[in-house]
Design an enzyme around this catalytic site. Structure first.
Site, PDB file in Angstrom:
ATOM      1  N   GLU A 127       0.840  -1.192   0.000  1.00 53.78           N
ATOM      2  CA  GLU A 127       0.000   0.000   0.000  1.00 53.78           C
ATOM      3  C   GLU A 127       0.877   1.244   0.000  1.00 53.78           C
ATOM      4  OE1 GLU A 127      -3.164   0.633   2.764  1.00 53.78           O
ATOM      5  OE2 GLU A 127      -4.230  -1.181   2.162  1.00 53.78           O
TER       6      GLU A 127
ATOM      7  N   ASP B 225      -9.754   1.797   7.421  1.00 56.62           N
ATOM      8  CA  ASP B 225      -9.754   3.104   6.753  1.00 56.62           C
ATOM      9  C   ASP B 225     -10.737   4.043   7.436  1.00 56.62           C
ATOM     10  OD1 ASP B 225      -7.963   2.136   4.835  1.00 56.62           O
ATOM     11  OD2 ASP B 225      -9.553   1.701   3.380  1.00 56.62           O
TER      12      ASP B 225
ATOM     13  N   HIS C 225      -5.114   0.659  -2.572  1.00 57.02           N
ATOM     14  CA  HIS C 225      -5.567  -0.694  -2.284  1.00 57.02           C
ATOM     15  C   HIS C 225      -5.034  -1.584  -3.407  1.00 57.02           C
ATOM     16  CE1 HIS C 225      -9.263   0.176   0.512  1.00 57.02           C
ATOM     17  NE2 HIS C 225      -8.100   0.530   1.055  1.00 57.02           N
TER      18      HIS C 225
ATOM     19  N   HIS D 252      -4.437   6.858  -0.102  1.00 55.46           N
ATOM     20  CA  HIS D 252      -3.721   5.586   0.007  1.00 55.46           C
ATOM     21  C   HIS D 252      -4.222   4.643  -1.072  1.00 55.46           C
ATOM     22  CE1 HIS D 252      -7.270   4.287   2.330  1.00 55.46           C
ATOM     23  NE2 HIS D 252      -6.870   3.049   2.107  1.00 55.46           N
TER      24      HIS D 252
END
Length: 166
Positions: free
Chosen positions: A35, A104, A93, A91
């Site tokens: 990630e 999250d 995935h 961010h």
């Protein structure tokens, strides 16, 4: 509105600079299979030549010491910025699922917009969410970002303006 909300949302977010979104997508792909994580910062639209009040997401701040693996990216909370230009997070995935996980959602309280970028990291493989994890519209805006050279040239008046509470 609480103090924390005021810190993170002093102005309306008008959108994200196209170059900044491209950077987020490219960085997410470069981090794969781990990630990627960063924090979104904004610039006053008027400083970017727009005739509107509000903020454009122009910067992604990547914190030193961020721990990454294929299912999470973790940042020490003491390193997270809490100034008026801190708007939220971005961010990736790597599994391609572009919706917030429970983990999250627990971090989305900080800031007003959060972006998730998913594999295969194409131009449309991302979604913005509000602090509650609801999908939200985030306009992609074609603006010229300040040159890095100019970024580091500032005066005390510029610093005072950044720190001023409205």
């Amino acid at each position: 509105m609480g103090l924390l909300d005021a810190l993170f949302r002093s102005s309306e977010i008008l959108g994200i600079a196209e170059e900044t979104l491209e950077f987020a997508i490219e960085s997410s792909e470069a981090s794969h299979p781990n990630e990627y994580m960063g924090f979104l910062r904004g610039t006053d639209a008027t400083r970017l030549g727009l005739d509107r009040d509000g903020l454009i997401i122009t910067d992604i701040l990547v914190m030193p010491g961020t721990e990454q693996n294929s299912v999470s990216a973790t940042v020490k909370t003491s390193t997270i910025p809490n100034d008026t230009k801190a708007l939220g997070s971005v961010h990736s995935h790597p599994n391609g699922v572009i919706r917030p996980s429970q983990a999250d959602l627990e971090t989305f309280g900080r800031g007003s917009v959060h972006i998730i970028v998913g594999a295969p990291y194409g131009r449309h493989d991302w979604q913005a969410f509000d602090s509650q994890g609801r999908p939200t519209q985030l306009n992609v805006i074609d603006v010229d970002l300040p040159d890095t050279e100019d970024f580091f040239h500032f005066t005390q008046a510029d610093i005072d303006e950044e720190l001023r509470w409205d």
